[in-house]
Design a protein around this motif. Structure first.
Motif, mmCIF file in Angstrom:
data_model
loop_
_atom_site.group_PDB
_atom_site.id
_atom_site.type_symbol
_atom_site.label_atom_id
_atom_site.label_comp_id
_atom_site.label_asym_id
_atom_site.label_seq_id
_atom_site.Cartn_x
_atom_site.Cartn_y
_atom_site.Cartn_z
ATOM 1 N N ALA A 2 61.861 61.688 32.940
ATOM 2 C CA ALA A 2 62.251 60.977 33.012
ATOM 3 C C ALA A 2 62.060 59.817 34.543
ATOM 4 N N VAL A 3 61.834 61.053 35.284
ATOM 5 C CA VAL A 3 60.887 60.348 36.659
ATOM 6 C C VAL A 3 59.311 60.095 36.383
ATOM 7 N N PHE A 4 58.686 61.221 35.169
ATOM 8 C CA PHE A 4 57.124 60.910 35.045
ATOM 9 C C PHE A 4 57.195 59.870 34.574
ATOM 10 N N VAL A 5 57.392 59.781 33.315
ATOM 11 C CA VAL A 5 57.627 58.321 32.660
ATOM 12 C C VAL A 5 57.748 57.245 33.361
ATOM 13 N N ALA A 119 68.250 52.834 33.467
ATOM 14 C CA ALA A 119 68.027 52.470 31.771
ATOM 15 C C ALA A 119 67.305 53.796 31.528
ATOM 16 N N ILE A 120 66.355 54.111 31.864
ATOM 17 C CA ILE A 120 65.066 54.919 31.221
ATOM 18 C C ILE A 120 65.838 56.747 31.379
ATOM 19 N N GLY A 121 66.416 57.268 32.309
ATOM 20 C CA GLY A 121 67.266 57.927 32.531
ATOM 21 C C GLY A 121 68.207 58.237 32.002
ATOM 22 N N ALA A 122 68.635 56.836 31.890
ATOM 23 C CA ALA A 122 70.022 57.179 30.663
ATOM 24 C C ALA A 122 69.788 57.319 29.650
ATOM 25 N N ALA A 173 61.293 51.381 43.184
ATOM 26 C CA ALA A 173 62.326 51.198 42.419
ATOM 27 C C ALA A 173 62.619 51.949 41.587
ATOM 28 N N PRO A 174 62.224 51.157 40.353
ATOM 29 C CA PRO A 174 62.304 52.318 38.814
ATOM 30 C C PRO A 174 62.296 53.910 39.102
ATOM 31 N N VAL A 175 61.566 54.375 40.021
ATOM 32 C CA VAL A 175 61.083 55.976 40.322
ATOM 33 C C VAL A 175 62.613 56.095 40.647
ATOM 34 N N LEU A 176 63.190 56.283 41.822
ATOM 35 C CA LEU A 176 64.369 56.269 42.524
ATOM 36 C C LEU A 176 65.257 56.364 41.727
ATOM 37 N N GLY A 177 65.722 55.113 40.803
ATOM 38 C CA GLY A 177 66.719 54.767 40.389
ATOM 39 C C GLY A 177 66.643 55.919 38.907
ATOM 40 N N ALA A 178 65.640 56.320 38.572
ATOM 41 C CA ALA A 178 65.410 57.575 37.144
ATOM 42 C C ALA A 178 65.676 58.814 38.068
ATOM 43 N N ALA A 179 65.306 58.871 38.999
ATOM 44 C CA ALA A 179 65.325 60.074 39.836
ATOM 45 C C ALA A 179 67.642 60.423 39.779
ATOM 46 N N SER A 180 67.485 59.075 40.201
ATOM 47 C CA SER A 180 68.819 59.556 40.355
ATOM 48 C C SER A 180 69.902 59.556 39.433
ATOM 49 N N THR A 181 69.592 59.645 37.609
ATOM 50 C CA THR A 181 70.133 60.389 37.035
ATOM 51 C C THR A 181 69.713 62.121 36.861
ATOM 52 N N LEU A 182 69.277 62.274 38.067
ATOM 53 C CA LEU A 182 69.143 63.459 37.778
ATOM 54 C C LEU A 182 69.938 64.651 37.739
#
Length: 242
Positions: A2-5, A119-122, A173-182
């Motif tokens: 998710a973070v890579f994407v 949303a990406i991470g979810a 912002a989207p990178v940090l948001g995706a990282a939070s889902t980890l």
């Protein structure tokens, strides 16, 4: 993954900001395609998954659909509040636009981009196919986000360095948001509810912001074809993923 994407969203946001400084007549085609991708993800993939994950009904209506409508209305409310703020404080005593309005609007874009990353991470927690589809829509949409973040900041009289700073924040912002889902696993019920809410907001952005902007000055058939192609491409992705 998710973070890579999400790094793709980072790069596309920067590309959008870079393009904002070098606008060409092809911008309407890019926005038309982005609108089609967003529409396809919401209707063909995200909403069906939300209905499956959050299947409980509230007064005879699936919870995911109620949150879908709520997400649409919430995005509309935020947009209207920003519009009202711009109308009330759009000019100072010298007749110039207020820089604070541009910064407020850009900050809202940054917050939205962070939720894009979530949303990406979810979506990747649901499955790789859905994660890929949502990521493509977010990445396409983030080009417009970067474009608008830079434009809004500079349009209201802020210095170029401030516009660039807001652009970089929007890209991160989207990178940090995706990282939070980890750090946590979202329960299926909550995941379905969130995807429904996000789907409504995404549909509003596509229908009320991206597509009207795409057709505003160039109501050409080529723009419409790009929108149809974007939706059809998501259909293809969903079919392959299944």
């Amino acid at each position: 993954m998710a973070v890579f994407v999400a790094l793709g969203a980072f790069l596309m946001t920067l590309a959008g900001g870079w393009t904002a400084q070098r606008v060409t007549d092809r911008r309407h085609l890019v926005l038309g395609l982005a609108g089609g991708l967003m529409l396809g993800v919401v209707g063909l993939d995200l909403l069906p998954e939300a209905l499956e994950a959050a299947g409980d009904e509230v007064f005879g209506v699936p919870e995911a659909l109620l949150l879908f409508v709520a997400g649409f209305l919430l995005a509309h409310l935020v947009e209207r509040l920003l519009a009202a703020r711009r109308a009330a404080h759009g000019a100072d005593e010298h007749g110039r636009r207020s820089p604070q309005v541009g910064l407020t609007a850009a900050a809202a874009m940054v917050g939205h981009s962070a939720m894009d990353g979530v949303a990406i991470g979810a979506a990747f927690q649901v499955g790789g196919g859905m994660g890929t589809a949502v990521a493509m829509a977010v990445i396409a949409h983030d080009f417009a986000d970067g474009f608008n973040t830079y434009t809004l900041t500079s349009l209201y009289g802020n210095a170029r360095r401030r516009a660039v700073a807001m652009l970089v924040a929007d890209a991160c912002a989207p990178v940090l948001g995706a990282a939070s889902t980890l750090l946590l696993t979202i329960p299926e019920q909550a995941l379905g509810a969130y995807l429904g809410l996000f789907g409504g907001a995404l549909l509003y952005l596509a229908a009320a912001e991206i597509l009207p902007e795409a057709h505003h000055e160039h109501p050409a058939r080529s723009t419409l074809l790009c929108t149809v192609a974007g939706a059809a491409f998501i259909w293809l992705v969903v079919g392959i993923a299944e």
